[in-house]
Enzyme design. Sequence first.
Site, PDB file in Angstrom:
ATOM      1  N   SER A 145       0.606  -9.579   7.460  1.00 52.86           N
ATOM      2  CA  SER A 145      -0.563  -8.725   7.115  1.00 52.86           C
ATOM      3  C   SER A 145      -0.484  -7.761   8.301  1.00 52.86           C
ATOM      4  O   SER A 145      -0.169  -8.030   9.543  1.00 52.86           O
ATOM      5  CB  SER A 145      -1.918  -8.896   7.667  1.00 52.86           C
ATOM      6  N   ASN A 173      -1.740  -4.845   9.706  1.00 50.16           N
ATOM      7  CA  ASN A 173      -3.471  -4.490  10.473  1.00 50.16           C
ATOM      8  C   ASN A 173      -2.878  -5.271  10.869  1.00 50.16           C
ATOM      9  O   ASN A 173      -3.348  -5.405  12.117  1.00 50.16           O
ATOM     10  CB  ASN A 173      -4.172  -4.498   9.500  1.00 50.16           C
ATOM     11  N   GLU A 203       1.055  -1.375   0.192  1.00 45.69           N
ATOM     12  CA  GLU A 203      -0.107  -0.100  -0.097  1.00 45.69           C
ATOM     13  C   GLU A 203       1.144   1.378   0.241  1.00 45.69           C
ATOM     14  O   GLU A 203       0.531   2.176  -0.770  1.00 45.69           O
ATOM     15  CB  GLU A 203      -1.029   0.175   1.281  1.00 45.69           C
TER      16      GLU A 203
END
Length: 279
Positions: free
Chosen positions: A218, A220, A127
């Site tokens: 991941s 998060n 991202e």
Amino acid sequence: MEIKVADSSGFCFGVKRAIDLAEQIAEINKEVYTFGPIIHNPQEVERLERKNIKVIEDFSKIEKGVLVLRTHGIPLDVYNKLSEKKNIKLIDAACPFVKRVQDIVKELSTDKKTEQIVIVGEKNHPEVVAAVSYGNGKCLVVEDKKDIKNVKKTDIIYIVSQTTQSRKKFDEIVKEIAKISKVKVFNTICQATFDRQSAAEKLAKEADVMIVIGGKNSGNTTRLYQICSAITKTYHVENVDEIKKFWFDNVKKAGITAGASTPGWIIEKIKTKIEEYSI
């Protein structure tokens, strides 16, 4: 032993939207690919592969078919190259909140007065890599406080955040950068991330042990682990096979939370396994 699953656990809106898109496309197309893992959960990616949704890392190897772009977004130059391929249909499954970060960075970077855009996030996260590509060379990624030394003193510093950042960490970094220059802050942490972290923190304060479920890749999910482990005994697992019985010895309350890319079926499997230890 009481077992409680935190509110806002599992798939967020952006992830569910991307998965639904990919599955709908696979029902009517034989050649469906995702550019990199569509989400950061190996087990869910494997499930999609069984539905003939294949992960590719090198788009030059496909000549035709449908290419679904991952939730995290992709770098602008890669997107432009893909757009030139006439036999490949692109489906952009990037999370709308991720797209908002890209749009803000792009708009800021086109202003001649903008000298520096700080992105608070992980340098190598897809991202963030994608967001930087929209910045016309004006972006600086600040991963933690030690990176603040690289921030230049300018008339104004623009600050955005990776969508899954910890609100506490983001606020701390903004406060430090504000000592250097005037800042304009765009809090681009998505509400689902904030709600998930708040619910996990609340449950961790009640639980003797916390189980955080999600891909080891991941971001998060890793932050959920960091939040919970600062409060109580916490384990980060991807699947039910990693659960150990002794973790629950003398435990009166076990808490479960899960990252935004963790499907409900994995959460249920792990909850059922822990229930076996409560008898």
